[in-house]
Design an enzyme around this catalytic site. Structure first.
Site, short mmCIF file in Angstrom:
data_model
loop_
_atom_site.label_atom_id
_atom_site.label_comp_id
_atom_site.label_asym_id
_atom_site.label_seq_id
_atom_site.Cartn_x
_atom_site.Cartn_y
_atom_site.Cartn_z
CG ASP A 1 -4.40 -4.08 13.63
OD1 ASP A 1 -3.79 -3.64 12.64
OD2 ASP A 1 -5.61 -4.34 13.62
NE ARG B 1 2.29 -1.18 10.36
CZ ARG B 1 1.78 -0.37 11.28
NH1 ARG B 1 1.36 -0.87 12.42
NH2 ARG B 1 1.66 0.91 11.06
NE ARG C 1 -3.93 -5.72 0.26
CZ ARG C 1 -3.35 -4.86 1.11
NH1 ARG C 1 -2.42 -4.02 0.70
NH2 ARG C 1 -3.70 -4.82 2.39
CB ILE C 2 3.16 -7.57 -0.06
CG1 ILE C 2 3.79 -6.46 -0.91
CG2 ILE C 2 3.51 -8.91 -0.67
CD1 ILE C 2 5.30 -6.57 -1.05
CD GLU D 1 -7.30 -6.59 2.08
OE1 GLU D 1 -8.54 -6.49 1.86
OE2 GLU D 1 -6.46 -6.40 1.19
NE ARG E 1 -3.39 11.59 -8.62
CZ ARG E 1 -4.51 12.19 -8.20
NH1 ARG E 1 -4.90 12.04 -6.96
NH2 ARG E 1 -5.24 12.88 -9.02
CB SER F 1 -0.50 -4.55 7.56
OG SER F 1 -1.21 -3.37 7.29
NE ARG G 1 6.07 -2.11 4.50
CZ ARG G 1 5.01 -1.82 5.23
NH1 ARG G 1 3.81 -2.07 4.79
NH2 ARG G 1 5.15 -1.30 6.42
N GLY H 1 0.82 -1.21 0.00
CA GLY H 1 0.00 0.00 0.00
C GLY H 1 0.86 1.26 0.00
#
Ligand code: HPA
Length: 237
Positions: free
Chosen positions: A208, A221, A90-91, A183, A46, A93, A27, A23
């Protein structure tokens, strides 16, 4: 139609056939700088950074999706449809809906369930669950096994709301729909893959727990996500 409104790449072939999508743009930058060689940055529109490089000599791209279904909906659609990307992993949390999942556990998503209208609005699809690619999932599971990393295969909830005022609503989603974690992106990603005849998968790390209210810091994280990232990077071709 390239470049697209959101990706400034003018030629095909710059973006690899397989793209990892965290996301967070930082990262994506961290993954490119830490794990890839021969890196080029192909997108800054962006601040949604995108990079192509090699992992163990094999080509792979990593580009941020932003947060939420509308955001990943735009970026993954453009990658699939205009840049001939075949696979998006997708990777991200997730928050756990059960104490059976512990902080830092790695989840391989089998299906995304959502109350979102994304798929219905996009294509008239009127069910609330979309499968991940079983082909990608089989490869990811085998890679995890070879690396000795345990992955939990789970049906997940893709939610539009992070700050819910109904603190117990997750219990019904867990009990009635069998979603063990939450998610905010996979349902839209899987819908795009479905309508465009492409492949999508999702690996998550538990950040979490909604039952115990335990959570990880952003620094923890970043470090703990290495297991998930190493699995995903092995998909480089
Ligand atoms: N809710 C939604 N998305 C998330 C969460 C959460 O609790 N944790 C990580 N991603």
């Amino acid at each position: 139609m390239i470049p697209t409104p959101h990706i400034e790449v003018k030629e095909k072939g710059i973006i690899a056939k397989t793209v990892l999508m965290p996301g967070d743009p930082l990262r994506a930058k961290f993954i490119a700088e830490t794990f890839l060689e021969n890196v080029i940055r192909f997108n800054t529109v962006r601040n949604i950074f995108g990079y192509t490089g090699t992992y163990k000599g094999r080509k792979i791209s990593v580009m941020a999706s932003g947060m939420g279904m509308p955001s990943i909906g735009i970026y993954s659609y453009e990658l699939f449809d205009f840049y001939e990307v075949e696979n998006i992993i997708r990777i991200g949390s997730c928050g756990a809906y059960t104490t059976d999942l512990k902080l830092y556990d790695v989840i391989l998503c089998t299906q995304a369930w959502s109350e979102s209208t994304y798929a219905k609005v996009q294509s008239g699809y009127d069910k609330d669950t979309i499968d991940a690619s079983s082909l990608l999932n089989n490869k990811l599971e085998k890679i995890a096994d070879d690396l000795g990393i345990i992955v939990h295969k789970e049906k997940i909830h893709s939610s539009d709301v992070f700050y819910s005022k109904n603190l117990d609503s997750y219990k019904e989603i867990y009990e009635k729909h069998g979603c063990t974690c939450v998610e905010m992106e996979s349902f839209a990603l899987f819908s795009n893959a479905k309508v465009l005849n492409k492949k999508a998968a999702c690996l998550l790390t538990v950040s979490d727990n909604l039952v115990t209210h335990e959570l990880t810091t952003s620094k923890e994280r970043q470090q703990s996500f290495t297991n998930m990232i190493e699995i995903a990077l092995e998909m480089a071709e």
